[in-house]
Every structure is written in C-alpha cells, then in structure tokens.
Design a protein around this motif. Structure first.
Motif, PDB file in Angstrom:
ATOM      1  N   LEU A  37      15.062   5.230  -3.418  1.00  0.00           N
ATOM      2  CA  LEU A  37      14.102   4.284  -2.852  1.00  0.00           C
ATOM      3  C   LEU A  37      14.475   2.842  -3.199  1.00  0.00           C
ATOM      4  O   LEU A  37      14.400   1.953  -2.345  1.00  0.00           O
ATOM      5  N   VAL A  38      14.894   2.605  -4.429  1.00  0.00           N
ATOM      6  CA  VAL A  38      15.327   1.261  -4.821  1.00  0.00           C
ATOM      7  C   VAL A  38      16.507   0.814  -3.963  1.00  0.00           C
ATOM      8  O   VAL A  38      16.565  -0.330  -3.511  1.00  0.00           O
ATOM      9  N   SER A  39      17.424   1.740  -3.671  1.00  0.00           N
ATOM     10  CA  SER A  39      18.595   1.393  -2.844  1.00  0.00           C
ATOM     11  C   SER A  39      18.189   1.025  -1.416  1.00  0.00           C
ATOM     12  O   SER A  39      18.939   0.345  -0.714  1.00  0.00           O
ATOM     13  N   LYS A  40      17.011   1.457  -0.996  1.00  0.00           N
ATOM     14  CA  LYS A  40      16.497   1.130   0.334  1.00  0.00           C
ATOM     15  C   LYS A  40      15.577  -0.082   0.310  1.00  0.00           C
ATOM     16  O   LYS A  40      14.912  -0.385   1.293  1.00  0.00           O
ATOM     17  N   SER A  79       7.791  -0.537   0.004  1.00  0.00           N
ATOM     18  CA  SER A  79       8.941  -0.900   0.831  1.00  0.00           C
ATOM     19  C   SER A  79       8.930  -2.390   1.151  1.00  0.00           C
ATOM     20  O   SER A  79       7.894  -3.055   1.007  1.00  0.00           O
ATOM     21  N   PRO A  80      10.070  -2.921   1.616  1.00  0.00           N
ATOM     22  CA  PRO A  80      10.109  -4.331   2.008  1.00  0.00           C
ATOM     23  C   PRO A  80       9.093  -4.671   3.106  1.00  0.00           C
ATOM     24  O   PRO A  80       8.573  -5.792   3.141  1.00  0.00           O
ATOM     25  N   SER A  81       8.767  -3.720   3.974  1.00  0.00           N
ATOM     26  CA  SER A  81       7.805  -3.987   5.049  1.00  0.00           C
ATOM     27  C   SER A  81       6.362  -3.740   4.623  1.00  0.00           C
ATOM     28  O   SER A  81       5.436  -4.042   5.368  1.00  0.00           O
ATOM     29  N   GLY A  82       6.164  -3.176   3.424  1.00  0.00           N
ATOM     30  CA  GLY A  82       4.816  -3.040   2.892  1.00  0.00           C
ATOM     31  C   GLY A  82       4.248  -1.636   2.785  1.00  0.00           C
ATOM     32  O   GLY A  82       3.216  -1.456   2.170  1.00  0.00           O
ATOM     33  N   PHE A  83       4.904  -0.623   3.398  1.00  0.00           N
ATOM     34  CA  PHE A  83       4.329   0.717   3.222  1.00  0.00           C
ATOM     35  C   PHE A  83       4.711   1.247   1.849  1.00  0.00           C
ATOM     36  O   PHE A  83       5.720   0.860   1.265  1.00  0.00           O
ATOM     37  N   ALA A  84       3.863   2.117   1.322  1.00  0.00           N
ATOM     38  CA  ALA A  84       4.051   2.568  -0.051  1.00  0.00           C
ATOM     39  C   ALA A  84       4.202   4.076  -0.143  1.00  0.00           C
ATOM     40  O   ALA A  84       3.594   4.823   0.617  1.00  0.00           O
ATOM     41  N   ILE A  85       5.018   4.481  -1.100  1.00  0.00           N
ATOM     42  CA  ILE A  85       5.210   5.889  -1.433  1.00  0.00           C
ATOM     43  C   ILE A  85       4.849   6.067  -2.899  1.00  0.00           C
ATOM     44  O   ILE A  85       5.361   5.352  -3.761  1.00  0.00           O
ATOM     45  N   SER A  86       3.948   6.993  -3.153  1.00  0.00           N
ATOM     46  CA  SER A  86       3.639   7.372  -4.522  1.00  0.00           C
ATOM     47  C   SER A  86       4.612   8.475  -4.903  1.00  0.00           C
ATOM     48  O   SER A  86       4.454   9.634  -4.513  1.00  0.00           O
TER      49      SER A  86
END
Length: 123
Positions: A83-86, A109-116
């Motif tokens: 995820l960090v690489s993305k 994410s850079p666009s604002g969506f989040a993953i727990s």
C-alpha cells in the motif's frame, strides 16, 4: 499477497445506531472485539447470510461516520509495504495498532479512500 477478508467498515461516533439499522435490515452479530487502539474502540462484525459482512467500529475522533474498506491479510508487513508503494499513508503516522490478537493500520490513498489493513494473529 493473500487477502482473507475484504468488506466495508463503518467508523462512527454513533456505532450503536448504525448497528441497529443494519440489524433491522437482517444482519446478525458475528462477533465483537473491544479494547482496540488504546482501549477506546469497539468493533462489531455483522453478517447477512453467508455472503455479506460489514463491520461497525465505535470511533469518537471523527465528527461523522466514515466508511472505509477492511482488508484482512495473511502478511501484514507485505500488505503495508504494498500500500505504501502505491502512495497510501498511515493515518496515524508510523503507529500500528497492536492487540494480543491483531495488528492494524488505517491506510489512506492519495485520492482519499481508506483501507483498514488488518492481520489476525493465529495461535
């Protein structure tokens, strides 16, 4: 990377109300986990039949509900690095929440969506 679960997670200061709505829709409580993130977070896993799951977590640090994706994985570090690489960033800086049964981090994410991102420690 092996993903073991991928479903919605609703973070809410009014989690009880969210759970009531989902239960009225036919969801049933599968399990509840308390004492997450310095003991102030409770997460309730709800299921609808065999196919659908949604989690609801009590989180007071947000003024309104926030929906993210919960992603459970077999290898936390591998998924975190991916995820960090993305371009994802850990919402808590470098802090990873660790309990006796899991490791987790909220990745944005850079666009604002989040993953727990979550890893369940197997015994």
């Amino acid at each position: 990377m092996e993903i073991t679960a991928f479903n919605p997670l609703i973070l809410s200061p009014n989690a009880g109300e969210v759970v009531e709505v989902l239960e009225a829709l036919g969801f049933e409580r599968a399990h509840t986990k308390t004492g997450i993130s310095h003991s102030d977070v409770t997460s309730i896993d709800l299921k609808y039949g065999e196919d659908f799951r949604v989690d609801v977590a009590t989180v007071d640090k947000f003024p309104q509900d926030m929906t993210v994706i919960r992603m459970n994985v077999r290898d936390f570090d591998e998924a975190y690095d991916f995820l960090v690489s993305k371009g994802f960033k850990n919402a808590a800086g470098d802090e990873v929440t660790e309990t006796p049964s899991s490791r987790s981090a909220l990745m944005v994410s850079p666009s604002g969506f989040a993953i727990s991102l979550s890893y369940h420690i197997r015994k």
